[in-house]
Design a protein around this motif. Structure first.
Motif, PDB file in Angstrom:
ATOM      1  N   UNK A   1       0.851  -1.189   0.000  1.00  0.00           N
ATOM      2  CA  UNK A   1       0.000   0.000   0.000  1.00  0.00           C
ATOM      3  C   UNK A   1       0.887   1.239   0.000  1.00  0.00           C
ATOM      4  N   UNK A   2       0.671   2.113  -0.985  1.00  0.00           N
ATOM      5  CA  UNK A   2       1.471   3.325  -1.135  1.00  0.00           C
ATOM      6  C   UNK A   2       0.551   4.548  -1.002  1.00  0.00           C
ATOM      7  N   UNK A   3       0.385   5.090   0.202  1.00  0.00           N
ATOM      8  CA  UNK A   3      -0.402   6.326   0.323  1.00  0.00           C
ATOM      9  C   UNK A   3       0.184   7.428  -0.557  1.00  0.00           C
ATOM     10  N   UNK A   4      -0.687   8.181  -1.180  1.00  0.00           N
ATOM     11  CA  UNK A   4      -0.270   9.271  -2.055  1.00  0.00           C
ATOM     12  C   UNK A   4      -0.286  10.602  -1.312  1.00  0.00           C
ATOM     13  N   UNK A   5      -1.124  10.687  -0.293  1.00  0.00           N
ATOM     14  CA  UNK A   5      -1.255  11.934   0.472  1.00  0.00           C
ATOM     15  C   UNK A   5      -1.254  11.620   1.961  1.00  0.00           C
ATOM     16  N   UNK A   6      -0.882  12.614   2.737  1.00  0.00           N
ATOM     17  CA  UNK A   6      -1.058  12.569   4.169  1.00  0.00           C
ATOM     18  C   UNK A   6      -2.219  13.456   4.568  1.00  0.00           C
ATOM     19  N   UNK A   7      -2.473  13.521   5.872  1.00  0.00           N
ATOM     20  CA  UNK A   7      -3.529  14.392   6.370  1.00  0.00           C
ATOM     21  C   UNK A   7      -3.083  15.839   6.433  1.00  0.00           C
ATOM     22  N   UNK A   8      -4.013  16.688   6.904  1.00  0.00           N
ATOM     23  CA  UNK A   8      -3.727  18.130   6.994  1.00  0.00           C
ATOM     24  C   UNK A   8      -3.401  18.581   8.413  1.00  0.00           C
ATOM     25  N   UNK A   9      -3.514  17.681   9.384  1.00  0.00           N
ATOM     26  CA  UNK A   9      -3.240  18.053  10.766  1.00  0.00           C
ATOM     27  C   UNK A   9      -3.776  16.992  11.699  1.00  0.00           C
ATOM     28  N   UNK A  10      -3.634  17.244  12.994  1.00  0.00           N
ATOM     29  CA  UNK A  10      -4.033  16.238  13.976  1.00  0.00           C
ATOM     30  C   UNK A  10      -5.536  16.000  13.990  1.00  0.00           C
ATOM     31  N   UNK A  11      -6.326  16.932  13.494  1.00  0.00           N
ATOM     32  CA  UNK A  11      -7.781  16.746  13.451  1.00  0.00           C
ATOM     33  C   UNK A  11      -8.290  16.432  12.047  1.00  0.00           C
ATOM     34  N   UNK A  12      -7.383  16.232  11.090  1.00  0.00           N
ATOM     35  CA  UNK A  12      -7.795  15.913   9.718  1.00  0.00           C
ATOM     36  C   UNK A  12      -6.809  14.910   9.129  1.00  0.00           C
ATOM     37  N   UNK A  13      -6.859  13.699   9.702  1.00  0.00           N
ATOM     38  CA  UNK A  13      -5.951  12.647   9.285  1.00  0.00           C
ATOM     39  C   UNK A  13      -6.599  11.800   8.186  1.00  0.00           C
ATOM     40  N   UNK A  14      -5.810  10.918   7.605  1.00  0.00           N
ATOM     41  CA  UNK A  14      -6.321   9.863   6.731  1.00  0.00           C
ATOM     42  C   UNK A  14      -6.159   8.548   7.485  1.00  0.00           C
ATOM     43  N   UNK A  15      -7.220   7.757   7.508  1.00  0.00           N
ATOM     44  CA  UNK A  15      -7.207   6.512   8.272  1.00  0.00           C
ATOM     45  C   UNK A  15      -7.428   5.320   7.356  1.00  0.00           C
ATOM     46  N   UNK A  16      -6.589   4.295   7.523  1.00  0.00           N
ATOM     47  CA  UNK A  16      -6.749   3.007   6.846  1.00  0.00           C
ATOM     48  C   UNK A  16      -7.046   1.979   7.933  1.00  0.00           C
ATOM     49  N   UNK A  17      -8.245   1.422   7.938  1.00  0.00           N
ATOM     50  CA  UNK A  17      -8.670   0.595   9.065  1.00  0.00           C
ATOM     51  C   UNK A  17      -9.378  -0.666   8.598  1.00  0.00           C
ATOM     52  N   UNK A  18      -9.097  -1.777   9.293  1.00  0.00           N
ATOM     53  CA  UNK A  18      -9.839  -3.016   9.070  1.00  0.00           C
ATOM     54  C   UNK A  18     -11.273  -2.813   9.548  1.00  0.00           C
ATOM     55  N   UNK A  19     -12.224  -3.061   8.670  1.00  0.00           N
ATOM     56  CA  UNK A  19     -13.623  -2.772   8.979  1.00  0.00           C
ATOM     57  C   UNK A  19     -14.159  -3.756  10.017  1.00  0.00           C
ATOM     58  N   UNK A  20     -14.667  -3.213  11.114  1.00  0.00           N
ATOM     59  CA  UNK A  20     -15.312  -4.016  12.164  1.00  0.00           C
ATOM     60  C   UNK A  20     -14.415  -5.165  12.644  1.00  0.00           C
ATOM     61  N   UNK A  21     -13.139  -4.904  12.771  1.00  0.00           N
ATOM     62  CA  UNK A  21     -12.165  -5.889  13.259  1.00  0.00           C
ATOM     63  C   UNK A  21     -12.093  -7.139  12.394  1.00  0.00           C
ATOM     64  N   UNK A  22     -12.447  -7.033  11.128  1.00  0.00           N
ATOM     65  CA  UNK A  22     -12.330  -8.174  10.233  1.00  0.00           C
ATOM     66  C   UNK A  22     -10.857  -8.497   9.982  1.00  0.00           C
ATOM     67  N   UNK A  23     -10.598  -9.733   9.584  1.00  0.00           N
ATOM     68  CA  UNK A  23      -9.226 -10.175   9.336  1.00  0.00           C
ATOM     69  C   UNK A  23      -8.753  -9.647   7.985  1.00  0.00           C
ATOM     70  N   UNK A  24      -7.922  -8.632   8.042  1.00  0.00           N
ATOM     71  CA  UNK A  24      -7.348  -8.032   6.843  1.00  0.00           C
ATOM     72  C   UNK A  24      -5.854  -8.324   6.856  1.00  0.00           C
ATOM     73  N   UNK A  25      -5.391  -9.067   5.874  1.00  0.00           N
ATOM     74  CA  UNK A  25      -3.994  -9.468   5.811  1.00  0.00           C
ATOM     75  C   UNK A  25      -3.377  -8.907   4.533  1.00  0.00           C
ATOM     76  N   UNK A  26      -2.314  -8.131   4.714  1.00  0.00           N
ATOM     77  CA  UNK A  26      -1.555  -7.599   3.589  1.00  0.00           C
ATOM     78  C   UNK A  26      -0.265  -8.400   3.502  1.00  0.00           C
ATOM     79  N   UNK A  27      -0.073  -9.094   2.396  1.00  0.00           N
ATOM     80  CA  UNK A  27       1.088  -9.977   2.261  1.00  0.00           C
ATOM     81  C   UNK A  27       2.033  -9.473   1.176  1.00  0.00           C
ATOM     82  N   UNK A  28       3.302  -9.477   1.517  1.00  0.00           N
ATOM     83  CA  UNK A  28       4.345  -9.108   0.557  1.00  0.00           C
ATOM     84  C   UNK A  28       4.898 -10.362  -0.110  1.00  0.00           C
ATOM     85  N   UNK A  29       4.019 -11.285  -0.448  1.00  0.00           N
ATOM     86  CA  UNK A  29       4.443 -12.558  -1.021  1.00  0.00           C
ATOM     87  C   UNK A  29       3.475 -12.991  -2.103  1.00  0.00           C
ATOM     88  N   UNK A  30       3.928 -13.941  -2.919  1.00  0.00           N
ATOM     89  CA  UNK A  30       3.091 -14.556  -3.955  1.00  0.00           C
ATOM     90  C   UNK A  30       3.022 -16.049  -3.686  1.00  0.00           C
TER      91      UNK A  30
END
Length: 657
Positions: free
Chosen positions: A76-105
């Motif tokens: 995952x390559x974010x292109x932008x950051x947030x604008x401050x402590x009250x305007x962040x960008x968040x990447x979150x697993x929805x409802x604690x679901x199992x989200x696995x990011x693998x650097x493998x094939x």
């Protein structure tokens, strides 16, 4: 407003908590398993994006990226950051679901390996072992486009740290690529024939395009999930300095990072600041788990650059090869409630970056309520150069396997670093027993100073002044609870080290094999400590020679140390899997020598342990409760109950999402 007492720094000020509640003005959904998922969609719940990178390409300040269950084989390559402590960008697993990011094939095509000698070449070639099954798989170029870790060796561009005469270079020269069978790693070998001697291993051809491997029980790979690492990182901007980003609930696995420096983690802030990394799991990273600093000391100086101000909270960091969390020049860090386990399997302890946590020039930071366990041939915590006004509190430092010290603070001279209300247990030491000088008969009695072969310390200060060690429990150190060297000729800034003004107050030392304290000089302080099950001569001052090896009475009489000190005999048990602890009356008391018990007034019951003066710089206990009384028992607990098994897991759970 009541402040959290555990966030009070040594200078009396409180840690700068910049974190604010977020109100997001846009949501994007990513669901790789959704039947209608496509990167051409709008990212709504019914029309989710398929890849996280598609969301990262359009996420702007104030965007909440919800990631649904699935395995995402991408970096995952974010292109932008947030604008401050009250305007962040968040990447979150929805409802604690199992989200696995693998650097493998997934490897799918195999054939039996042929054309290579399975036994070492000798003039008398032995018959090859027929039952050994070695397979090969060729890399698919498109899957390794831009980065092939099987072509690159572990060691990166800065090799100045290597002391070649002391270093086994095997792991440094291994390839960065890893092979997994059903989620478990195979062990890399340097020569093809070594696979014949070791099931569960792999070897890489010189050009990095073909991998040969042998499974446990010599099974067929088609019956298993075989994965090859193909990316360096799992979550990392390609643009430096992106800031105000939150990553929550992701599992990042199989990152083929190299040996630091540069510090490039499976999750990387890439020199950005004000990141929050929360509830994430790092699973098998070849080099670094998470980096939150300036990456490398070779970058050009940038005036007024902000480095740090990041939070790592409730993460689980498993099986990282060299360094779990790396923070070069990072300041104002909050690292709390994490489990960091089995760091150091690359065996690069003589490199400059080996530790469950490694920071440089860290200031105004708090490391609290973490569990460090089974760190192998590396430090639990290494603080390198010019660390000031930091607090390390309420942590468990357990099972340092072949570990020289649990905490290493070096070349930090101008302000206090406070280590309080922690539990240290089982620091094995890292040395070769056959190098310990033999001292037949009485020959060892007349030496002027001790051998420096044996180690295994809870806290080691190297050329560092103003370490305050207060209300800790320090048990089962192979050498000593505290040890220091002056390092006078390492001139940092305008002066060398002295290792003075160490203050060791109100701790419990238990069953340290050589000593509780090894002060380099007498220009330090020791007061209110309780010493349990100690050997003779367990209180030492190393210089000027001859070294002195004292008991508590002589410590008090000759130096005025530990006038409130006490000695006791107890049995202490710590379960390093369940994180529990019990203090019990000692079953078998050692045979006294020359009226020892009478002279030393040993304590055998916890109710007879005397209270000592509370040091208000650390006015809380291990569980974070405020201590307001003028007197308290030594150690991290306000009550030392006998024969009770108590939980010592310090981590706090999430209260509110």
């Amino acid at each position: 407003m009541n402040q959290d007492i555990t966030l009070r720094l040594p200078n009396g000020q409180y840690f700068n908590k910049w974190e604010k509640p977020q109100i997001y003005d846009r949501e994007l959904h990513v669901a790789c398993n959704h039947f209608a998922a496509s990167d051409e969609n709008d990212g709504s719940p019914d029309h989710p994006l398929k890849t996280i990178n598609a969301a990262a390409a359009i996420a702007a300040p104030g965007t909440h990226v919800w990631i649904h269950k699935g395995v995402y084989r991408e970096c995952i390559h974010p292109v932008r950051g947030g604008d401050g402590t009250d305007k962040m960008i968040c990447y979150e697993a929805c409802h604690n679901e199992d989200v696995v990011v693998k650097a493998s094939v997934i490897a799918c095509h195999f054939k039996e390996s042929e054309g290579w000698n399975r036994m070492p070449f000798t003039l008398e070639m032995k018959r090859e072992i027929s039952h050994v099954k070695i397979w090969e798989t060729k890399l698919v170029p498109e899957e390794f486009k831009g980065y092939n870790p099987f072509c690159a060796v572990n060691i990166l561009h800065d090799r100045l740290f290597i002391e070649y005469d002391k270093t086994d270079m095997t792991t440094y020269l291994n390839r960065r690529g890893m092979v997994f069978c059903d989620g478990k790693p195979l062990k890399q070998v340097a020569l093809y024939h070594q696979m014949g001697e070791l099931a569960g291993s792999y070897w890489v051809e010189a050009n990095g395009q073909t991998v040969h491997f042998r499974l446990e029980n010599d099974e067929h790979p088609a019956d298993h999930l075989i994965e090859l690492t193909c990316r360096e990182q799992c979550f990392a901007p390609q643009i430096p300095f992106l800031s105000y980003i939150k990553v929550k609930g992701l599992t990042c696995a199989h990152a083929a990072t190299g040996a630091p420096v540069p510090q490039r983690g499976s999750i990387s802030c890439y020199r950005g600041h004000h990141w929050i990394i929360e509830d994430c799991t790092i699973d098998w990273a070849n080099g670094v788990g998470i980096d939150i600093g300036n990456e490398c000391w070779h970058h050009s100086y940038i005036e007024n650059q902000v480095i740090g101000f990041s939070i790592i909270r409730r993460c689980k960091i498993y099986d990282v090869g060299v360094c779990g969390i790396a923070g070069l020049f990072a300041k104002n860090l909050l690292i709390e409630d994490n489990l960091i386990q089995k760091t150091g399997w690359q065996e690069m302890e003589l490199s400059w970056e080996a530790g469950a946590i490694k920071v440089h020039s860290c200031t105004n930071s708090v490391i609290r309520r973490n569990i460090f366990t089974k760190t192998y041939r590396a430090d639990h915590l290494w603080m390198d150069m010019a660390n000031e006004n930091n607090r390390i509190t309420q942590n468990l430092f357990l099972d340092g396997l072949m570990q020289r010290e649990a905490i290493f603070i070096e070349c930090s001279r101008d302000d206090i670093n406070l280590i309080d209300n922690n539990i240290f247990w089982n620091i094995e030491g890292r040395f070769h027993p056959n190098q310990i000088p033999k001292e037949p008969g009485s020959s060892g009695w007349y030496k002027m100073e001790e051998s420096d072969v044996i180690n295994g310390y809870a806290i080691y200060g190297e050329g560092t002044d103003h370490i305050h060690i207060i209300n800790n429990f320090i048990g089962k150190c192979r050498s000593a609870g505290y040890f220091a060297k002056t390092v006078s000729f390492r001139i940092a800034g305008t002066r060398g080290g002295t290792s003075r003004d160490t203050r060791i107050w109100n701790n419990i030392f238990y069953d340290c094999k050589e000593a509780a304290i090894k002060f380099p000089t007498k220009q330090n302080e020791s007061e209110g400590n309780l010493y349990m099950n100690m050997p003779g001569g367990y209180l030492r001052i190393l210089y000027p020679a001859p070294e002195v090896c004292l008991d508590l009475q002589a410590w008090q009489d000759f130096y005025g140390f530990d006038l409130q000190g006490q000695e006791g005999l107890f049995d202490v048990e710590i379960d390093t899997e369940k994180f529990t602890m019990a203090i019990k009356r000692k079953k078998d008391r050692p045979m006294p020598f020359a009226r020892t018990y009478e002279k030393h007034n040993y304590i055998f019951e916890t109710k007879k342990i005397q209270n000592v003066r509370t040091n208000m710089i650390a006015a809380n206990d291990f569980f974070g409760n405020a201590v307001t009384d003028e007197l308290r028992v030594p150690g991290p607990f306000v009550d030392l109950a006998e024969n009770q098994v108590i939980s010592i897991d310090p981590r706090k759970k999430e209260n509110v999402r």
